[in-house]
Design a protein around this motif. Structure first.
Motif, PDB file in Angstrom:
ATOM      1  N   GLU A 146       7.229  -0.991  10.122  1.00 55.86           N
ATOM      2  CA  GLU A 146       8.194  -0.488  11.094  1.00 55.86           C
ATOM      3  C   GLU A 146       8.405  -1.431  12.263  1.00 55.86           C
ATOM      4  OE1 GLU A 146       6.999   3.437  12.275  1.00 55.86           O
ATOM      5  OE2 GLU A 146       7.177   4.219  10.242  1.00 55.86           O
ATOM      6  N   ASN A 147       7.408  -2.264  12.580  1.00 53.00           N
ATOM      7  CA  ASN A 147       7.524  -3.166  13.724  1.00 53.00           C
ATOM      8  C   ASN A 147       8.227  -4.482  13.373  1.00 53.00           C
ATOM      9  OD1 ASN A 147       5.556  -4.489  12.255  1.00 53.00           O
ATOM     10  ND2 ASN A 147       3.998  -4.411  13.854  1.00 53.00           N
ATOM     11  N   GLY A 148       8.803  -4.566  12.162  1.00 56.72           N
ATOM     12  CA  GLY A 148       9.553  -5.752  11.763  1.00 56.72           C
ATOM     13  C   GLY A 148       8.714  -6.823  11.084  1.00 56.72           C
ATOM     14  N   LEU A 149       7.409  -6.641  11.012  1.00 58.59           N
ATOM     15  CA  LEU A 149       6.540  -7.618  10.349  1.00 58.59           C
ATOM     16  C   LEU A 149       6.464  -7.318   8.855  1.00 58.59           C
ATOM     17  CD1 LEU A 149       3.651  -7.838  12.961  1.00 58.59           C
ATOM     18  CD2 LEU A 149       5.622  -9.347  12.698  1.00 58.59           C
ATOM     19  N   THR A 150       6.129  -8.344   8.088  1.00 59.13           N
ATOM     20  CA  THR A 150       6.028  -8.218   6.635  1.00 59.13           C
ATOM     21  C   THR A 150       4.743  -8.861   6.153  1.00 59.13           C
ATOM     22  OG1 THR A 150       8.441  -8.302   6.394  1.00 59.13           O
ATOM     23  CG2 THR A 150       7.131  -8.812   4.436  1.00 59.13           C
ATOM     24  N   GLU A 151       4.014  -8.150   5.320  1.00 60.41           N
ATOM     25  CA  GLU A 151       2.888  -8.725   4.591  1.00 60.41           C
ATOM     26  C   GLU A 151       3.408  -9.110   3.214  1.00 60.41           C
ATOM     27  OE1 GLU A 151       0.156  -9.868   5.346  1.00 60.41           O
ATOM     28  OE2 GLU A 151      -1.050  -8.568   6.616  1.00 60.41           O
ATOM     29  N   HIS A 152       3.222 -10.357   2.852  1.00 62.37           N
ATOM     30  CA  HIS A 152       3.565 -10.845   1.515  1.00 62.37           C
ATOM     31  C   HIS A 152       2.382 -11.701   1.089  1.00 62.37           C
ATOM     32  CE1 HIS A 152       6.638 -13.055  -1.252  1.00 62.37           C
ATOM     33  NE2 HIS A 152       5.865 -12.219  -1.925  1.00 62.37           N
ATOM     34  N   GLU A 153       1.471 -11.074   0.338  1.00 59.47           N
ATOM     35  CA  GLU A 153       0.174 -11.686   0.122  1.00 59.47           C
ATOM     36  C   GLU A 153      -0.152 -11.898  -1.349  1.00 59.47           C
ATOM     37  OE1 GLU A 153      -2.256 -10.281   4.065  1.00 59.47           O
ATOM     38  OE2 GLU A 153      -2.608  -9.141   2.233  1.00 59.47           O
ATOM     39  N   PHE A 154      -0.823 -12.999  -1.595  1.00 58.92           N
ATOM     40  CA  PHE A 154      -1.529 -13.238  -2.846  1.00 58.92           C
ATOM     41  C   PHE A 154      -2.964 -12.868  -2.515  1.00 58.92           C
ATOM     42  CE2 PHE A 154      -1.265 -15.382  -7.005  1.00 58.92           C
ATOM     43  CZ  PHE A 154      -2.600 -15.307  -7.356  1.00 58.92           C
ATOM     44  N   ASP A 155      -3.363 -11.654  -2.892  1.00 56.93           N
ATOM     45  CA  ASP A 155      -4.602 -11.031  -2.423  1.00 56.93           C
ATOM     46  C   ASP A 155      -5.713 -11.171  -3.463  1.00 56.93           C
ATOM     47  OD1 ASP A 155      -6.371  -9.526  -0.919  1.00 56.93           O
ATOM     48  OD2 ASP A 155      -5.207  -7.686  -1.012  1.00 56.93           O
ATOM     49  N   HIS A 156      -6.835 -11.753  -3.045  1.00 56.71           N
ATOM     50  CA  HIS A 156      -8.020 -11.909  -3.885  1.00 56.71           C
ATOM     51  C   HIS A 156      -8.976 -10.773  -3.560  1.00 56.71           C
ATOM     52  CE1 HIS A 156      -6.972 -16.057  -5.104  1.00 56.71           C
ATOM     53  NE2 HIS A 156      -6.338 -16.033  -3.939  1.00 56.71           N
ATOM     54  N   VAL A 157      -9.396 -10.024  -4.566  1.00 57.66           N
ATOM     55  CA  VAL A 157     -10.243  -8.850  -4.365  1.00 57.66           C
ATOM     56  C   VAL A 157     -11.684  -9.185  -4.737  1.00 57.66           C
ATOM     57  CG1 VAL A 157     -10.639  -6.446  -5.050  1.00 57.66           C
ATOM     58  CG2 VAL A 157      -8.296  -7.315  -4.777  1.00 57.66           C
ATOM     59  N   TYR A 158     -12.586  -8.879  -3.809  1.00 59.40           N
ATOM     60  CA  TYR A 158     -14.021  -9.098  -3.995  1.00 59.40           C
ATOM     61  C   TYR A 158     -14.755  -7.779  -3.841  1.00 59.40           C
ATOM     62  CZ  TYR A 158     -13.462 -14.158  -3.755  1.00 59.40           C
ATOM     63  OH  TYR A 158     -13.108 -15.456  -4.018  1.00 59.40           O
ATOM     64  N   LEU A 159     -15.792  -7.592  -4.657  1.00 57.62           N
ATOM     65  CA  LEU A 159     -16.616  -6.387  -4.607  1.00 57.62           C
ATOM     66  C   LEU A 159     -18.039  -6.749  -4.229  1.00 57.62           C
ATOM     67  CD1 LEU A 159     -15.524  -4.689  -7.960  1.00 57.62           C
ATOM     68  CD2 LEU A 159     -14.425  -4.520  -5.717  1.00 57.62           C
ATOM     69  N   GLY A 160     -18.702  -5.828  -3.546  1.00 54.51           N
ATOM     70  CA  GLY A 160     -20.098  -6.009  -3.184  1.00 54.51           C
ATOM     71  C   GLY A 160     -20.780  -4.667  -3.054  1.00 54.51           C
TER      72      GLY A 160
END
Length: 180
Positions: free
Chosen positions: A113-127
Motif C-alpha cells: 500500500e505504501n508504493g513499495l514492491t518486493e520482487h525477490e528470488f528467495d532462498h529458504v533455509y530451515l533450522g
C-alpha cells in the motif's frame, strides 16, 4: 516510504536474473521503490515439537509492519553469501543461532500500500532450536512457537495478519517437510 533511519536502508542489495545470477547492485531504497528482482532469504526455525517460531514485525518496519512472518527474513549484502547472511540476520533479529540447511528457492512479487514492491528470488533455509529468542525490539514486536496445523488454519482464516511471502512460501515448506 522507507525510513532512512532504518538499519541498512543504504545497504547494497544483490540484483539477480530469473536464475539467481548476480547482475548488479542497488541500494535497498531504490530496489523496493522500483520493484527490481533481488536476492533474499527466509529462515524457518522449528523446535523439537515441530512448532515453527514466528515473529511479528515491528511497527517501525518500512513494509508489512505488525504482521506475523517466518522466523527471520532479509537480504544478503554485497559480497556476503546467503547462508552467512541468514546466520547474521537470525542473530540480529531474533538473538539466536541455529545450524541452517538450504531447502528450496522461489520467486515472488508483492506490491504494498505504501508504493513499495518486493520482487525477490528467495532462498529458504530451515533450522532447529529449543532456545527462546531474544528479539531486537526495533525488528520484532512479538514472537511465538506455533504448530504447523494451527498456522495453516490461521493463514487461511486471517490472511491479513501474515506477510505476503509467508503465505506464498508456507505451502512449499509444508510440502518440503512432508506434512499432510
Amino acid at each position: 516510504m522507507i525510513n532512512m533511519d532504518d538499519k541498512g536502508a543504504n545497504e547494497l542489495l544483490i540484483l539477480v536474473d530469473e536464475e539467481d545470477n548476480g547482475i548488479g547492485f542497488l541500494d535497498k531504497v531504490k530496489v523496493h521503490q522500483k520493484g527490481v528482482l533481488h536476492r533474499a532469504f527466509s529462515v524457518f526455525i522449528f523446535n523439537n515439537a515441530g512448532e515453527l517460531l514466528l515473529q511479528r514485525r515491528a511497527l517501525s518496519k518500512y513494509h508489512s509492519p505488525g504482521l506475523w512472518s517466518n522466523t527471520c527474513c532479509s537480504h544478503p549484502r554485497k559480497g556476503e553469501g546467503t547462508l552467512r547472511a541468514c546466520e547474521r540476520r537470525l542473530q540480529e533479529e531474533m538473538g539466536m543461532s541455529s545450524d541452517l540447511k538450504f531447502a528450496f528457492s522461489f520467486t515472488y512479487r508483492a506490491e504494498f500500500e505504501n508504493g513499495l514492491t518486493e520482487h525477490e528470488f528467495d532462498h529458504v533455509y530451515l533450522g532447529y532450536s529449543q532456545n527462546l529468542p531474544n528479539p531486537d525490539p526495533c525488528e520484532v514486536m512479538d514472537s511465538k512457537y506455533i504448530s504447523m496445523d494451527e498456522l495453516q488454519n490461521n493463514v487461511l482464516s486471517r490472511p491479513e495478519d501474515y506477510t505476503e511471502w509467508l503465505k506464498i512460501c508456507l505451502p512449499r515448506v509444508v510440502q518440503y517437510l512432508g506434512i499432510n
